[in-house]
Design an enzyme around this catalytic site. Structure first.
Site, PDB file in Angstrom:
ATOM      1  N   LYS A 164      -8.598   4.381  -5.678  1.00 21.42           N
ATOM      2  CA  LYS A 164      -9.387   4.470  -4.441  1.00 21.42           C
ATOM      3  C   LYS A 164      -9.156   5.785  -3.696  1.00 21.42           C
ATOM      4  O   LYS A 164     -10.095   6.464  -3.288  1.00 21.42           O
ATOM      5  CB  LYS A 164      -9.047   3.272  -3.537  1.00 21.42           C
ATOM      6  N   ILE A 165      -7.871   6.180  -3.530  1.00 20.15           N
ATOM      7  CA  ILE A 165      -7.579   7.425  -2.807  1.00 20.15           C
ATOM      8  C   ILE A 165      -8.105   8.620  -3.597  1.00 20.15           C
ATOM      9  O   ILE A 165      -8.674   9.557  -3.038  1.00 20.15           O
ATOM     10  CB  ILE A 165      -6.065   7.561  -2.506  1.00 20.15           C
ATOM     11  N   GLY A 166      -7.952   8.581  -4.917  1.00 17.74           N
ATOM     12  CA  GLY A 166      -8.467   9.656  -5.773  1.00 17.74           C
ATOM     13  C   GLY A 166      -9.972   9.813  -5.648  1.00 17.74           C
ATOM     14  O   GLY A 166     -10.492  10.920  -5.503  1.00 17.74           O
ATOM     15  N   SER A 189      -1.882   1.778  11.213  1.00 19.07           N
ATOM     16  CA  SER A 189      -2.021   2.653  10.045  1.00 19.07           C
ATOM     17  C   SER A 189      -1.376   4.012  10.299  1.00 19.07           C
ATOM     18  O   SER A 189      -1.254   4.436  11.446  1.00 19.07           O
ATOM     19  CB  SER A 189      -3.509   2.871   9.710  1.00 19.07           C
ATOM     20  N   THR A 219      -7.816   8.318 -10.656  1.00 18.99           N
ATOM     21  CA  THR A 219      -9.101   8.055  -9.986  1.00 18.99           C
ATOM     22  C   THR A 219      -9.133   6.665  -9.354  1.00 18.99           C
ATOM     23  O   THR A 219     -10.119   5.942  -9.454  1.00 18.99           O
ATOM     24  CB  THR A 219     -10.276   8.213 -10.985  1.00 18.99           C
ATOM     25  N   THR A 279       0.857  -1.178   0.000  1.00 18.87           N
ATOM     26  CA  THR A 279       0.000   0.000   0.000  1.00 18.87           C
ATOM     27  C   THR A 279       0.894   1.228   0.000  1.00 18.87           C
ATOM     28  O   THR A 279       2.114   1.110   0.009  1.00 18.87           O
ATOM     29  CB  THR A 279      -0.889   0.041   1.268  1.00 18.87           C
ATOM     30  N   CYS A 280       0.273   2.427   0.047  1.00 19.30           N
ATOM     31  CA  CYS A 280       1.102   3.635   0.069  1.00 19.30           C
ATOM     32  C   CYS A 280       1.905   3.728   1.372  1.00 19.30           C
ATOM     33  O   CYS A 280       2.903   4.434   1.441  1.00 19.30           O
ATOM     34  CB  CYS A 280       0.247   4.877  -0.124  1.00 19.30           C
ATOM     35  N   ASN A 281       1.496   2.985   2.409  1.00 22.22           N
ATOM     36  CA  ASN A 281       2.176   3.076   3.709  1.00 22.22           C
ATOM     37  C   ASN A 281       3.159   1.949   4.002  1.00 22.22           C
ATOM     38  O   ASN A 281       4.002   2.079   4.882  1.00 22.22           O
ATOM     39  CB  ASN A 281       1.143   3.077   4.846  1.00 22.22           C
TER      40      ASN A 281
END
Length: 418
Positions: free
Chosen positions: A196-198, A113, A194, A57-59
């Site tokens: 999920k975060i978008g 998170s 676009t 993920t981004c994290n």
């Protein structure tokens, strides 16, 4: 600590890195897309690794799997990404057996998170498990563990306030815009990407900014149109990106590219331009900061935003921990039972063979021998003996491995390892 592993030779490991020690640039080097995860699964199978789950993920990027040594998993990750083993070791964590199980529970329930209680990770665990299953790398242990983590996550959502209020990376980006941009309802906003975060950012922007000057651009136009239709927003082609950046006041970048999609040469900024990069790896090149009117904010800076919602959430961490402990206890109980079930079954079979031999012997020797009664009595004795052994093995102070070995020796049991 007792070992929670399935085979004598392999232990269960969690290896990875997260926002805690690795910045966005380093995390970007180790990020995995779907084809990379598939490659890792194929390679792991060739190496004889039994059971593997990958999440990115981004994290964070993490591998959970069974190996003789964690280096097998670290090597798999580094060979499939831009990062080196040396870079990994500087920021990484490695958990084994019980600690690895605990880590997955903590991650999957939003306690680890970047923004406390952000449950985006659970869909990544589900997706990771789906890929493992597709490559026949999801053994019963991983399946049960993922299901229990999902169950704990659902209970925490329903029974605590850990995910109450709108706090996520998407919300943090909108909060930043609201706090730092004046006259927001009259500003032009361009959303590039676009995913999920978008999508979430877009929804939050509409809800909180009272702004309808939002334009969407995505490499696949249909995806942007599906979201735009819902909110009556403007969609432009990917080829119009440079023109649209000229017109906009705020550019939100949420693409999933492995290399920067926005750089200095795309921007002609005669008025102030705020760029928010919500992507890992970074999708906005640092060279944009050489331009006079441009300011750039990355996801990691946004995640430091705290508000009353987070303060409220922290109060519910102990409640969440109690739920995790309950669900984890069930999992460990299942695991213990699974570990000694083959030995207990083999013992039962051995005693059943002894019973059959004795009944056969006595039925020939005694004229008034009642076979039905003998069957009932001996079956009850077998049940009681196997139950004694099972209860012994369940006791926490017992060394399960030694006891299992002794039972196998005494009764000369042959265990089918599969």
């Amino acid at each position: 600590m007792r070992n929670y592993h399935i085979s004598k030779h392999n232990s269960f490991y969690a290896i990875g890195l997260s926002y805690k020690k690795a910045d966005a640039e380093v995390r970007g080097k180790f990020s995995l897309d779907v084809p990379s995860i598939d490659h890792i699964m194929v390679k792991a199978q060739d190496l004889g690794i039994d059971g593997l789950l990958a999440i990115s993920t981004c994290n964070r990027t993490e591998l959970y799997g069974f190996a003789q040594h964690p280096y097998q998993l670290i090597k798999l990750l580094c060979e499939e990404t831009q990062g080196t083993v040396e870079e990994f070791q500087e920021v990484a964590y490695v958990y084994k057996n019980h600690d690895a199980i605990s880590h997955m529970f903590k991650v999957g329930t939003g306690l680890d998170s970047q923004i406390l209680g952000d449950f985006e990770i659970i869909s990544q665990i589900k997706q990771g498990f789906y890929r493992s299953k597709k490559h026949e790398m999801a053994n019963p242990f991983l399946e049960r563990l993922c299901n229990q983590v999902i169950q704990a996550s659902k209970r925490i959502k329903n029974e605590t306030e850990l995910s109450s209020g709108a706090t996520s990376v998407a919300f943090a980006s909108v909060k930043y815009i609201l706090d730092n941009v004046t006259d927001i309802s009259n500003k032009n906003i361009l959303l590039f990407g676009t995913g999920k975060i978008g999508r979430n950012t877009c929804e939050n922007l509409i809800k909180h900014s009272n702004n309808s000057h939002i334009t969407l651009i995505n490499r696949t136009r249909e995806k942007a149109e599906a979201i735009a239709g819902k909110f009556k927003l403007t969609v432009k082609d990917y080829g119009d990106l440079q023109t649209e950046i000229r017109k906009t006041d705020i550019l939100v970048v949420a693409t999933g590219a492995q290399l920067p999609t926005i750089s200095k040469n795309l921007i002609y900024a005669k008025k102030p331009l705020l760029i928010l990069d919500l992507s890992v790896p970074k999708n906005v090149s640092d060279d944009v900061l050489e331009l006079e009117n441009v300011s750039l904010v990355h996801l990691d800076q946004l995640s430091q935003i705290t508000d009353e919602t987070l303060v409220q959430r922290k109060k519910d961490v102990p409640k969440a921990q109690i739920i995790i402990d309950e669900v984890k206890k069930d999992f460990l109980k299942w695991l213990e039972t699974r570990k000694f079930a083959p030995v207990i079954n083999a013992l039962k079979q051995k005693l059943t063979v002894m019973k059959a031999e004795e009944i056969d012997f006595h039925s020939k020797k005694l004229s008034d021998f009642n076979q039905d009664q003998a069957e009932i009595i001996s079956e009850r004795i077998i049940q009681k003996i196997t139950k004694q052994f099972a209860n012994h093995l369940k006791r926490s102070e017992v060394d399960t491995e030694d006891s299992l070995e002794l039972i196998q020796k005494v009764f000369q049991l042959e265990i089918n390892s599969k």
